[in-house]
Write an enzyme that holds these catalytic residues in place. Structure first.
Site, short mmCIF file in Angstrom:
data_model
loop_
_atom_site.label_atom_id
_atom_site.label_comp_id
_atom_site.label_asym_id
_atom_site.label_seq_id
_atom_site.Cartn_x
_atom_site.Cartn_y
_atom_site.Cartn_z
N LYS A 177 0.88 -1.18 0.00
CA LYS A 177 0.00 0.00 0.00
C LYS A 177 0.91 1.22 0.00
O LYS A 177 1.40 1.65 1.04
CB LYS A 177 -0.88 -0.02 1.26
CG LYS A 177 -2.25 0.63 1.08
CD LYS A 177 -2.20 2.10 0.74
CE LYS A 177 -1.91 2.97 1.93
NZ LYS A 177 -1.69 4.39 1.55
N GLU A 252 9.13 1.42 11.45
CA GLU A 252 10.23 2.37 11.29
C GLU A 252 9.60 3.74 11.32
O GLU A 252 8.95 4.15 10.36
CB GLU A 252 10.94 2.05 9.98
CG GLU A 252 12.35 2.57 9.98
CD GLU A 252 12.39 4.03 9.64
OE1 GLU A 252 12.28 4.86 10.58
OE2 GLU A 252 12.50 4.34 8.47
N CYS A 286 13.58 9.95 7.32
CA CYS A 286 13.43 9.38 8.67
C CYS A 286 14.72 9.51 9.46
O CYS A 286 14.71 9.78 10.65
CB CYS A 286 12.99 7.93 8.59
SG CYS A 286 14.00 6.94 7.48
N GLU A 385 9.97 15.33 15.54
CA GLU A 385 10.36 15.19 14.14
C GLU A 385 9.64 16.27 13.34
O GLU A 385 8.40 16.27 13.26
CB GLU A 385 9.97 13.80 13.63
CG GLU A 385 10.37 13.57 12.20
CD GLU A 385 10.17 12.12 11.77
OE1 GLU A 385 9.02 11.65 11.75
OE2 GLU A 385 11.18 11.47 11.44
P1 NAI Z 1 1.58 8.67 7.74
O1 NAI Z 1 2.23 7.88 8.81
O2 NAI Z 1 0.15 9.05 7.90
O3 NAI Z 1 1.69 7.91 6.32
C1 NAI Z 1 2.55 6.84 6.03
C2 NAI Z 1 1.77 5.71 5.36
O4 NAI Z 1 0.82 5.16 6.27
C3 NAI Z 1 0.97 6.10 4.12
O5 NAI Z 1 1.03 5.06 3.16
C4 NAI Z 1 -0.44 6.20 4.67
O6 NAI Z 1 -1.43 6.00 3.67
C5 NAI Z 1 -0.46 5.07 5.67
N1 NAI Z 1 -1.50 5.19 6.72
C6 NAI Z 1 -2.02 6.33 7.25
N2 NAI Z 1 -2.95 6.02 8.18
C7 NAI Z 1 -3.02 4.67 8.25
C8 NAI Z 1 -3.78 3.75 9.02
N3 NAI Z 1 -4.66 4.16 9.94
N4 NAI Z 1 -3.59 2.42 8.84
C9 NAI Z 1 -2.67 1.98 7.94
N5 NAI Z 1 -1.94 2.80 7.17
C10 NAI Z 1 -2.10 4.14 7.32
O7 NAI Z 1 2.46 9.96 7.54
P2 NAI Z 1 2.05 11.41 6.95
O8 NAI Z 1 0.77 11.87 7.53
O9 NAI Z 1 2.15 11.36 5.50
O10 NAI Z 1 3.21 12.32 7.54
C11 NAI Z 1 3.14 12.81 8.87
C12 NAI Z 1 4.45 12.75 9.59
O11 NAI Z 1 4.88 11.40 9.67
C13 NAI Z 1 5.61 13.46 8.92
O12 NAI Z 1 5.63 14.82 9.23
C14 NAI Z 1 6.79 12.72 9.50
O13 NAI Z 1 7.13 13.26 10.75
C15 NAI Z 1 6.29 11.31 9.67
N6 NAI Z 1 6.71 10.43 8.57
C16 NAI Z 1 7.82 9.67 8.78
C17 NAI Z 1 8.32 8.90 7.77
C18 NAI Z 1 9.55 8.10 7.96
O14 NAI Z 1 10.29 7.87 7.02
N7 NAI Z 1 9.79 7.59 9.15
C19 NAI Z 1 7.70 8.86 6.44
C20 NAI Z 1 6.50 9.66 6.33
C21 NAI Z 1 6.05 10.42 7.38
#
Ligand code: NAI
Ligand code: MG
Length: 483
Positions: A177, A252, A286, A385
């Site tokens: 996904k 992660e 990250c 972050e």
């Molecule tokens: P997010 O954690 O919401 O999105 C990451 C993935 O999770 C996407 O594919 C999203 O569709 C999926 N997702 C969202 N809600 C879900 C749920 N309830 N169940 C299963 N999958 C779900 O991150 P977002 O909102 O795009 O970014 C917010 C913050 O997250 C950023 O500001 C950053 O701090 C952090 N982040 C960290 C990352 C990393 O590499 N560790 C990558 C992306 C975001």
């Protein structure tokens, strides 16, 4: 947008299919803010169909392959990825807003992951264990079955490489996904996998909304493992959803990773790394090194030298291939700016910025890189972050204080230590709360071979390197009595 596959379809069971309810999501180009196409929006039924297709592949041709045959398919896919470098680069530039050379580096990294795990597939094996005289005991490493991969938007290709490719090498069938903001290269991965000859259903790609497709996938009763990269809050939701069926997860969740610079360090070597490691991909990384801890004796000098680098940095559309591109979305830009406004209001001092070029389109999500000092280590700017092009410099006097500051956030992903003192290097390696520690460097060209993951709020489990293959398998112990 011209693509050799229909971006609005889902890749399920070796076929391009529309979502069951016909819904799509817009593709936004972050450099301009313009909508440039549509991707499919997988429904709960579509996710269910993808899991079923993966199960069928495991019980059919994919499950019947030997480890070296899986390795050969991965190797073919690696070559196909490299042969399509320009296409994949273009997709990532348009979809994620990555400057061209950073997007191209991600293609090369994806090919490297495929190459690494192609070679590793037939080298993963169990052990024999000495036991009672009339026993032969051995272990088998078996795939979990269907593995779920929920991918973020910041490094779609690299995270596909470290998460999905290891799982395939270990013999799992995957359901991926990708993030709603960046699904194009994941779809291209599905398209290329067919050309490589992967059996139908071994690889399924279901773009869609996190709370819908992502939540259905992570809580699905028929999956054997979930690998997630993204925010802490969503990580906790995913672990809870998976727990309903006692499904193991790898999380992660990013970090607030420090580089610690002592006064005996080679400053000339360190300086460009201090900055680059914080600002790569506009800080949406990250493992971004967002905190720079500097011994007070060299603090002012380091701040001045970092500031002069910041003043040279240019931000603009991804196609212009400048130092930084835009952030992924308006939402992300607002999130970052709110953090910075709040920090300035509580006394943080902005000491240097880069420049957004005049050609940057109005609707793009541009934020100039910013360096801060006078930040209270307990304030959000030094704790949370930010996921934008921002670094803070914090001074310290004693080694012990440096360790306390470094470990003083809920996260623990990566740490860098700059010192020539070997004793200090090894003391710190043991004391630092992190999944990876770099000595006299930070970050490592993708680091395909190096196990990677966090502790605390940065998550748990390891991907990359050979270690990932242990996480993508379950161990069976076989005890045979001789009678
Ligand atoms: P997010 O954690 O919401 O999105 C990451 C993935 O999770 C996407 O594919 C999203 O569709 C999926 N997702 C969202 N809600 C879900 C749920 N309830 N169940 C299963 N999958 C779900 O991150 P977002 O909102 O795009 O970014 C917010 C913050 O997250 C950023 O500001 C950053 O701090 C952090 N982040 C960290 C990352 C990393 O590499 N560790 C990558 C992306 C975001
Ligand atoms: Mg996009």
């Amino acid at each position: 947008m011209l693509t050799p596959f229909d971006t609005s379809k889902l890749w399920i069971g070796g076929e391009w299919v529309p979502s069951s309810d016909g819904r799509t999501l817009p593709i936004e180009n972050p450099s301009s803010g313009l909508t440039v196409g549509a991707i499919g929006r997988a429904s709960r039924d579509d996710v269910d169909a993808a899991v079923t297709a993966a199960e069928r592949a495991l019980n059919g041709p994919w499950g019947a392959l030997t480890a070296f045959e899986r390795g050969r398919l991965l190797s073919r896919l690696s070559n196909l990825v490299l042969a399509h470098t320009e296409l994949l680069t273009e997709l990532e530039v348009a979809d994620v807003g990555k400057p061209v050379s950073q997007a191209r580096a991600d293609v090369v990294a994806l090919a490297r992951y495929l190459e690494f795990y192609a070679g590793a597939a037939d080298k993963l094996h169990g052990q024999t264990i000495p036991f009672l005289a009339d026993y032969t005991v051995y272990t088998l490493r078996e795939p979990h079955g269907v593995t779920a991969h929920i991918i973020p938007w910041n490094y779609p290709m690299q995270i596909m490489g470290r998460s999905v490719v290891g799982a395939l090498a270990a013999g799992n069938a995957v359901v991926v996904k990708p993030a709603e903001q960046a699904s194009l290269t994941s779809l291209a991965f599905g398209w290329l996998s067919q050309q490589a000859g992967f059996p139908a259903g071994a690889i399924n790609i279901v773009p869609g909304v996190g709370a819908e497709a992502g939540a259905t996938l992570s809580g699905h009763p028929s999956i054997g493992h979930v690998s997630f990269t993204g925010s802490f809050d969503v990580g906790v939701q995913i672990q809870s959803a998976a727990a309903r069926h006692a499904v193991p997860v790898t999380l992660e969740l990013g970090g607030k990773s420090p580089q610690i610079l002592f006064d005996d360090a080679d400053l000339e070597t360190a300086l460009p790394v201090l900055v680059r490691a914080g600002l790569q991909n506009a800080g949406q990384t990250c493992s971004a090194s967002s905190r720079i801890l500097v011994h007070r004796r060299v603090h002012d000098h380091v701040v001045e030298a970092m500031s002069s680098i910041y003043r040279t940095l240019r931000v603009g559309p991804a196609s212009a291939d400048l130092d930084l591109g835009p952030l992924i979305s308006a939402t992300q830009k607002i999130r970052v700016e709110r953090h910075l406004d709040a920090a300035r209001a509580t006394g943080a001092k902005q000491v240097a910025t880069g420049r957004i070029v005049d050609e940057a389109p109005e609707g793009g999500h541009y934020v100039a890189p910013q360096l801060y000092t006078h930040v209270n280590p307990r304030e959000p700017l030094a704790q949370e972050e930010i996921f934008g092009p921002v670094q803070v410099v914090l001074p310290f006097d004693e080694e012990e204080e440096a360790v306390r500051l470094a470990n003083g956030t809920p996260y623990g992903l990566v740490a860098g230590v700059w010192t020539r003192d070997a004793g200090r290097q090894h003391r710190l390696v043991r004391q630092l709360k992190a999944g990876q520690v770099f000595l006299n460097d930070y970050g490592a060209a993708g680091g395909v071979e190096l196990p990677f993951g966090g502790t605390g709020h940065s998550g748990h489990g390891r991907e990359k390197g050979f270690e990932a293959l242990y996480g993508f398998t379950k161990l069976k112990t076989v005890a045979a009595r001789h009678r």
